[in-house]
Write a protein that holds these residues in place. Structure first.
Motif, PDB file in Angstrom:
ATOM      1  N   ALA A  48       0.827  -1.208   0.000  1.00  0.00           N
ATOM      2  CA  ALA A  48       0.000   0.000   0.000  1.00  0.00           C
ATOM      3  C   ALA A  48       0.864   1.262   0.000  1.00  0.00           C
ATOM      4  O   ALA A  48       0.556   2.226  -0.706  1.00  0.00           O
ATOM      5  CB  ALA A  48      -0.928  -0.006   1.217  1.00  0.00           C
ATOM      6  N   LEU A  49       1.956   1.253   0.754  1.00  0.00           N
ATOM      7  CA  LEU A  49       2.863   2.400   0.769  1.00  0.00           C
ATOM      8  C   LEU A  49       3.493   2.610  -0.600  1.00  0.00           C
ATOM      9  O   LEU A  49       3.585   3.746  -1.085  1.00  0.00           O
ATOM     10  CB  LEU A  49       3.948   2.206   1.820  1.00  0.00           C
ATOM     11  CG  LEU A  49       5.005   3.299   1.917  1.00  0.00           C
ATOM     12  CD1 LEU A  49       4.365   4.600   2.383  1.00  0.00           C
ATOM     13  CD2 LEU A  49       6.121   2.885   2.840  1.00  0.00           C
ATOM     14  N   ILE A  53       2.993   6.009  -2.973  1.00  0.00           N
ATOM     15  CA  ILE A  53       4.142   6.780  -3.472  1.00  0.00           C
ATOM     16  C   ILE A  53       4.177   6.765  -4.999  1.00  0.00           C
ATOM     17  O   ILE A  53       4.502   7.766  -5.638  1.00  0.00           O
ATOM     18  CB  ILE A  53       5.450   6.246  -2.867  1.00  0.00           C
ATOM     19  CG1 ILE A  53       5.497   6.623  -1.393  1.00  0.00           C
ATOM     20  CG2 ILE A  53       6.669   6.808  -3.583  1.00  0.00           C
ATOM     21  CD1 ILE A  53       6.695   6.091  -0.661  1.00  0.00           C
ATOM     22  N   PHE A  54       3.815   5.629  -5.617  1.00  0.00           N
ATOM     23  CA  PHE A  54       3.793   5.536  -7.073  1.00  0.00           C
ATOM     24  C   PHE A  54       2.760   6.496  -7.665  1.00  0.00           C
ATOM     25  O   PHE A  54       3.040   7.200  -8.638  1.00  0.00           O
ATOM     26  CB  PHE A  54       3.488   4.101  -7.504  1.00  0.00           C
ATOM     27  CG  PHE A  54       3.397   3.924  -8.980  1.00  0.00           C
ATOM     28  CD1 PHE A  54       4.544   3.931  -9.758  1.00  0.00           C
ATOM     29  CD2 PHE A  54       2.173   3.746  -9.596  1.00  0.00           C
ATOM     30  CE1 PHE A  54       4.468   3.767 -11.125  1.00  0.00           C
ATOM     31  CE2 PHE A  54       2.084   3.583 -10.959  1.00  0.00           C
ATOM     32  CZ  PHE A  54       3.237   3.592 -11.732  1.00  0.00           C
ATOM     33  N   ARG A  61       6.057  18.358  -4.949  1.00  0.00           N
ATOM     34  CA  ARG A  61       6.466  18.385  -3.544  1.00  0.00           C
ATOM     35  C   ARG A  61       6.890  16.984  -3.075  1.00  0.00           C
ATOM     36  O   ARG A  61       7.846  16.846  -2.311  1.00  0.00           O
ATOM     37  CB  ARG A  61       5.296  18.895  -2.702  1.00  0.00           C
ATOM     38  CG  ARG A  61       5.558  18.951  -1.250  1.00  0.00           C
ATOM     39  CD  ARG A  61       6.097  20.276  -0.867  1.00  0.00           C
ATOM     40  NE  ARG A  61       6.394  20.319   0.545  1.00  0.00           N
ATOM     41  CZ  ARG A  61       6.463  21.428   1.214  1.00  0.00           C
ATOM     42  NH1 ARG A  61       6.267  22.564   0.601  1.00  0.00           N
ATOM     43  NH2 ARG A  61       6.755  21.401   2.474  1.00  0.00           N
ATOM     44  N   VAL A  62       6.207  15.954  -3.527  1.00  0.00           N
ATOM     45  CA  VAL A  62       6.554  14.584  -3.174  1.00  0.00           C
ATOM     46  C   VAL A  62       7.900  14.221  -3.799  1.00  0.00           C
ATOM     47  O   VAL A  62       8.741  13.582  -3.165  1.00  0.00           O
ATOM     48  CB  VAL A  62       5.444  13.604  -3.625  1.00  0.00           C
ATOM     49  CG1 VAL A  62       5.870  12.158  -3.426  1.00  0.00           C
ATOM     50  CG2 VAL A  62       4.155  13.889  -2.887  1.00  0.00           C
ATOM     51  N   LYS A  63       8.114  14.642  -5.047  1.00  0.00           N
ATOM     52  CA  LYS A  63       9.401  14.387  -5.706  1.00  0.00           C
ATOM     53  C   LYS A  63      10.546  15.024  -4.932  1.00  0.00           C
ATOM     54  O   LYS A  63      11.580  14.410  -4.676  1.00  0.00           O
ATOM     55  CB  LYS A  63       9.401  14.951  -7.129  1.00  0.00           C
ATOM     56  CG  LYS A  63       8.708  14.107  -8.131  1.00  0.00           C
ATOM     57  CD  LYS A  63       8.873  14.735  -9.504  1.00  0.00           C
ATOM     58  CE  LYS A  63       8.099  13.983 -10.540  1.00  0.00           C
ATOM     59  NZ  LYS A  63       8.232  14.585 -11.861  1.00  0.00           N
ATOM     60  N   VAL A  70      15.731   9.313  -1.539  1.00  0.00           N
ATOM     61  CA  VAL A  70      15.907   7.858  -1.498  1.00  0.00           C
ATOM     62  C   VAL A  70      17.275   7.554  -2.102  1.00  0.00           C
ATOM     63  O   VAL A  70      17.604   8.039  -3.181  1.00  0.00           O
ATOM     64  CB  VAL A  70      14.779   7.152  -2.282  1.00  0.00           C
ATOM     65  CG1 VAL A  70      15.011   5.655  -2.335  1.00  0.00           C
ATOM     66  CG2 VAL A  70      13.435   7.459  -1.662  1.00  0.00           C
ATOM     67  N   PRO A  71      18.122   6.745  -1.421  1.00  0.00           N
ATOM     68  CA  PRO A  71      19.523   6.602  -1.818  1.00  0.00           C
ATOM     69  C   PRO A  71      19.809   6.214  -3.269  1.00  0.00           C
ATOM     70  O   PRO A  71      20.499   6.921  -3.959  1.00  0.00           O
ATOM     71  CB  PRO A  71      20.054   5.532  -0.867  1.00  0.00           C
ATOM     72  CG  PRO A  71      19.201   5.650   0.330  1.00  0.00           C
ATOM     73  CD  PRO A  71      17.860   6.065  -0.166  1.00  0.00           C
TER      74      PRO A  71
END
Length: 88
Positions: A48-49, A53-54, A61-63, A70-71
Motif C-alpha cells: 500500500a505504501l 508513493i507511485f 512536492r513529493v518528488k 531515497v539513496p
C-alpha cells in the motif's frame, strides 16, 4: 456418588491418553497466529505504501521532499530541464 480426591486423580496418567498442555494466547489468538497476522499485515502495508508513493510521484512536492532523498533511485527524480523548455 463417590468423588476421587485430587491427589489420586493426578497420581496416574495413561500414556495412551491425550497430551494436553497450556497454549498461551492473547485475546484468543495464539502467538503463532499473531506472528502470521503481523507478517501479512506488514506485507499489505508495504504494498500500500508503494502504491501511494507511485501514484503521488507526479506531485512536485513529493518528488522534492521524499523521492529525491531515497539513496539509489533519488537521481531519477531530479529534473534538469531548463525553465524555458518546461510547459508547466
Amino acid at each position: 456418588m463417590v468423588f476421587q480426591s485430587p491427589i489420586l486423580r493426578q497420581s496416574y496418567k495413561s500414556p495412551y491418553g491425550p497430551k494436553y498442555h497450556l497454549q498461551p494466547n492473547v485475546a484468543g489468538w495464539t502467538f503463532k497466529q499473531l506472528g502470521s497476522l503481523g507478517f501479512k499485515a506488514g506485507a499489505f502495508g508495504g504494498v500500500a505504501l508503494f502504491a501511494v508513493i507511485f501514484y503521488a510521484s507526479g506531485i512536485p512536492r513529493v518528488k522534492r521532499d521524499i523521492l529525491q532523498k531515497v539513496p539509489f533511485i533519488g537521481g531519477h527524480f531530479i529534473k534538469e530541464t531548463p525553465a524555458s523548455d518546461n510547459p508547466f
